[in-house]
Enzyme design. Sequence first.
Site, PDB file in Angstrom:
ATOM      1  N   SER A 146       0.893  -1.157   0.190  1.00  0.00           N
ATOM      2  CA  SER A 146       0.063   0.031  -0.010  1.00  0.00           C
ATOM      3  C   SER A 146       0.793   1.401   0.060  1.00  0.00           C
ATOM      4  O   SER A 146       2.024   1.045   0.441  1.00  0.00           O
ATOM      5  CB  SER A 146      -0.957   0.006   1.192  1.00  0.00           C
ATOM      6  OG  SER A 146      -1.733   1.180   1.374  1.00  0.00           O
ATOM      7  N   TYR A 159      -2.896  -0.272  10.244  1.00  0.00           N
ATOM      8  CA  TYR A 159      -2.648  -0.741   8.879  1.00  0.00           C
ATOM      9  C   TYR A 159      -1.613  -0.259   8.111  1.00  0.00           C
ATOM     10  O   TYR A 159      -0.768  -1.092   7.500  1.00  0.00           O
ATOM     11  CB  TYR A 159      -3.846  -0.247   7.867  1.00  0.00           C
ATOM     12  CG  TYR A 159      -3.849  -0.638   6.559  1.00  0.00           C
ATOM     13  CD1 TYR A 159      -4.186  -2.070   6.114  1.00  0.00           C
ATOM     14  CD2 TYR A 159      -3.438   0.139   5.539  1.00  0.00           C
ATOM     15  CE1 TYR A 159      -4.329  -2.443   4.653  1.00  0.00           C
ATOM     16  CE2 TYR A 159      -3.681  -0.083   4.231  1.00  0.00           C
ATOM     17  CZ  TYR A 159      -3.882  -1.259   3.874  1.00  0.00           C
ATOM     18  OH  TYR A 159      -3.991  -1.709   2.246  1.00  0.00           O
ATOM     19  N   LYS A 163       1.988  -2.835   6.572  1.00  0.00           N
ATOM     20  CA  LYS A 163       2.189  -2.547   5.462  1.00  0.00           C
ATOM     21  C   LYS A 163       3.952  -2.034   5.346  1.00  0.00           C
ATOM     22  O   LYS A 163       4.667  -2.360   4.696  1.00  0.00           O
ATOM     23  CB  LYS A 163       1.568  -1.345   4.363  1.00  0.00           C
ATOM     24  CG  LYS A 163      -0.030  -2.226   4.228  1.00  0.00           C
ATOM     25  CD  LYS A 163       0.104  -3.570   3.498  1.00  0.00           C
ATOM     26  CE  LYS A 163      -1.309  -3.942   3.283  1.00  0.00           C
ATOM     27  NZ  LYS A 163      -1.408  -5.185   2.578  1.00  0.00           N
TER      28      LYS A 163
END
Length: 254
Positions: A146, A159, A163
């Site tokens: 991402s 999150y 990543k």
Amino acid sequence: MELPRTPSFRLDGKRALVAGASSGIGLASAVALAEAGAEVVLAARSADKLSDLAEALTAAGHTASVLSLDVSDVDATEAAVAEGGPFDILVNSAGLARHAPALDTTEADFDAASDLNVKGAYFLTRAVARGLAEARKPGSLINISSQMAKVGGVDRAVYAATKHAVEGFTKSMAIEWGPLGIRVNTICPTFIVTPLTKQTFDRPDRRAWVEEKIKLGRIGEVEDIMGAAVFLASDAAALITGTALMVDGGWTAD
């Protein structure tokens, strides 16, 4: 004069494992690899969700099969990959998001995200690489990361952390497995219209934030990832490993 020849973007004769193939980026990546000639193994936790995709690919003249695979179950994943492999290509799009303000993060949300996005991705990548190493074959392993692996975002502390971790193990694996001809890279999309991003786009303030940050002025579609997946999987990317291919519309250019 002998002119140089462009390396092939075709994937004929290659076997590709696509995890998280039941929707969104994973589904689109599976279609792209199949269109480029690869035999595609579609993997997700529920194999039932993949039947329509497998049938559509087969009807279009491609080769596709279905594998029930929960990437967060390391033992089951390693067994399935060992039995079904070796795979020349991996695209791992299995992942989840538990967005919340950092002060409101629960341990359960942290564990769920890290178990799939980090631990699951790590051991899936390793399992495919192990099969290639034992078969003495080169390969291309791609994790869908991402843009949040390069920046931070509101409500995305967990999150983004997962990543960032994916980028770290990708670089280390690329260094270790380079001598074996095994390439390891990530694709880092911006916000793409998928079921995973629906909760963001349902909020006008969040959608406005996204649209303002993307320099090309539009939200991404799954088609924007398809060419990147084929490129990294193919001989056209033969000298690319340990890197992140940004497909972010200029978000991280600042």
